[in-house]
Design a protein around this motif. Structure first.
Motif, PDB file in Angstrom:
ATOM      1  N   GLY A   1      -6.451  -5.064  -6.539  1.00  0.00           N
ATOM      2  CA  GLY A   1      -5.769  -3.907  -6.454  1.00  0.00           C
ATOM      3  C   GLY A   1      -6.533  -2.684  -6.803  1.00  0.00           C
ATOM      4  O   GLY A   1      -7.707  -2.738  -7.467  1.00  0.00           O
ATOM      5  N   ALA A   2      -6.342  -1.372  -6.205  1.00  0.00           N
ATOM      6  CA  ALA A   2      -7.160  -0.465  -6.519  1.00  0.00           C
ATOM      7  C   ALA A   2      -6.502   0.961  -6.150  1.00  0.00           C
ATOM      8  O   ALA A   2      -5.270   1.076  -5.245  1.00  0.00           O
ATOM      9  N   GLN A   3      -6.670   2.002  -6.680  1.00  0.00           N
ATOM     10  CA  GLN A   3      -6.281   3.353  -6.179  1.00  0.00           C
ATOM     11  C   GLN A   3      -7.348   4.515  -6.355  1.00  0.00           C
ATOM     12  O   GLN A   3      -8.193   4.230  -7.337  1.00  0.00           O
TER      13      GLN A   3
ATOM     14  N   GLY B   1       0.512  -1.342  -0.019  1.00  0.00           N
ATOM     15  CA  GLY B   1      -0.060  -0.277  -0.217  1.00  0.00           C
ATOM     16  C   GLY B   1       1.011   1.242  -0.062  1.00  0.00           C
ATOM     17  O   GLY B   1       2.079   1.258   0.306  1.00  0.00           O
ATOM     18  N   HIS B   2       0.215   2.408  -0.326  1.00  0.00           N
ATOM     19  CA  HIS B   2       0.814   3.600  -0.542  1.00  0.00           C
ATOM     20  C   HIS B   2      -0.519   4.525  -0.404  1.00  0.00           C
ATOM     21  O   HIS B   2      -1.151   4.619  -0.881  1.00  0.00           O
ATOM     22  N   ALA B   3       0.230   5.717   0.516  1.00  0.00           N
ATOM     23  CA  ALA B   3      -1.006   6.904   0.769  1.00  0.00           C
ATOM     24  C   ALA B   3       0.003   8.004   0.790  1.00  0.00           C
ATOM     25  O   ALA B   3       0.921   8.314   1.103  1.00  0.00           O
TER      26      ALA B   3
ATOM     27  N   THR C   1      -4.230  11.062  -1.704  1.00  0.00           N
ATOM     28  CA  THR C   1      -4.475   9.411  -2.588  1.00  0.00           C
ATOM     29  C   THR C   1      -4.067   8.276  -1.519  1.00  0.00           C
ATOM     30  O   THR C   1      -3.618   8.253  -0.694  1.00  0.00           O
ATOM     31  N   MET C   2      -4.859   7.137  -2.145  1.00  0.00           N
ATOM     32  CA  MET C   2      -4.686   5.964  -1.468  1.00  0.00           C
ATOM     33  C   MET C   2      -4.479   4.727  -2.531  1.00  0.00           C
ATOM     34  O   MET C   2      -5.314   4.669  -3.545  1.00  0.00           O
TER      35      MET C   2
END
Length: 276
Positions: free
Chosen positions: A259-261, A226-228, A268-269
């Motif tokens: 997966g999703a963004q 994950g990334h935010a 953002t996430m």
């Protein structure tokens, strides 16, 4: 002749000497979902407690079928990084010593950590430690208030005179979202990994310098990444509120996807089943 005095900087490490370790005598099997809940709680305690003021944090796993509760504290004299280092040691100690136990607690000189299937037990176990830390915290806060109060009042008066008082909310308008075309079935272990990553991004990112945080689930059989991020102009609370909206959006719009963004106006996430 002028005399030059050299000052050395002394760095202290947290005291991770173990005072006590207690493991519950009841155990869960290797394939029990409670294992994922324990892993979530211990990781969350280690990641989030150092950003709390004071260092006193309760958490609960997000998996309703098998819930674990956790609690961690650090000595108020520690810096954030020292609290984090102490809790990393505490997590390692309770994980290795109480493997498979439905509850475990470790008390080190500078920090404590506990996990349990019972919320009540988790709160009671460290009552005495909380009392001691509260006394220490009160003394530290009192000294800081006495020394900084005049400067604090002056700054408030100056800011009010120059700018007035204003409160802004984060921009949570949806810019776009993308869902991976591949999905996973309900009950798949990857579901727990996604839940962990999204919760961790939401909880930890607002405490990071630069509001830019990456994480990975601690479950090796089904790993999620994950990334935010948040707009640097936001304060911590606004970043947290924006990420709550981002988590809700990505969870609802891309439920069951690997997966999703999502991109909102101020944050953002993203999560995936591969490193990115």
């Amino acid at each position: 002749m002028a005399t030059t005095t050299t000052l050395s900087v002394v760095k202290s490490d947290p005291n991770t000497s173990i005072n006590s370790i207690i493991c519950n005598t009841q155990y869960y099997s290797g394939d029990d979902p409670f294992g994922d809940s324990v892993a979530y709680v211990l990781a969350d305690l280690m990641n989030v407690t150092p950003s709390q003021n004071p260092y006193d944090y309760y958490t609960v796993s997000p998996y309703p079928t098998s819930v674990a509760y956790g609690h961690a504290t650090c000595s108020q004299a520690l810096a954030n990084s020292e609290c984090a280092n102490c809790l990393a040691s505490a997590r390692g100690a309770v994980s290795s010593t109480c493997t498979g136990s439905v509850g475990g607690q470790v008390g080190m000189v500078d920090c404590s950590m506990s996990q349990s299937e019972s919320q009540q037990n988790t709160k009671v176990q460290y009552y005495n430690n909380k009392r001691d830390l509260a006394r220490e915290q009160d003394n530290i806060i009192r000294k800081k208030m006495i020394s900084q109060f005049p400067k604090f009042i002056a700054l408030i008066m100056l800011a009010t005179a120059l700018f007035g008082v204003a409160k802004s909310d984060p921009n949570t308008n949806l810019v776009n979202y993308i869902c991976n075309g591949n999905g996973y079935a309900s009950g798949d272990p990857f579901e727990n990994s996604v839940a962990y990553v999204l919760m961790d991004l939401m909880n930890v990112t607002p405490s990071q310098q630069g509001y830019d945080y990456r994480t990975v689930s601690p479950y090796p059989t089904a790993v999620a990444y994950g990334h935010a991020t948040c707009n640097q102009a936001l304060n911590n609370n606004d970043c947290a509120n924006c990420l709550v909206s981002a988590k809700t959006t990505v969870s609802g719009a891309c439920a069951g996807r690997v997966g999703a963004q999502v991109q909102l106006g101020d944050c953002t996430m993203r999560f995936e089943n591969y490193p990115f």
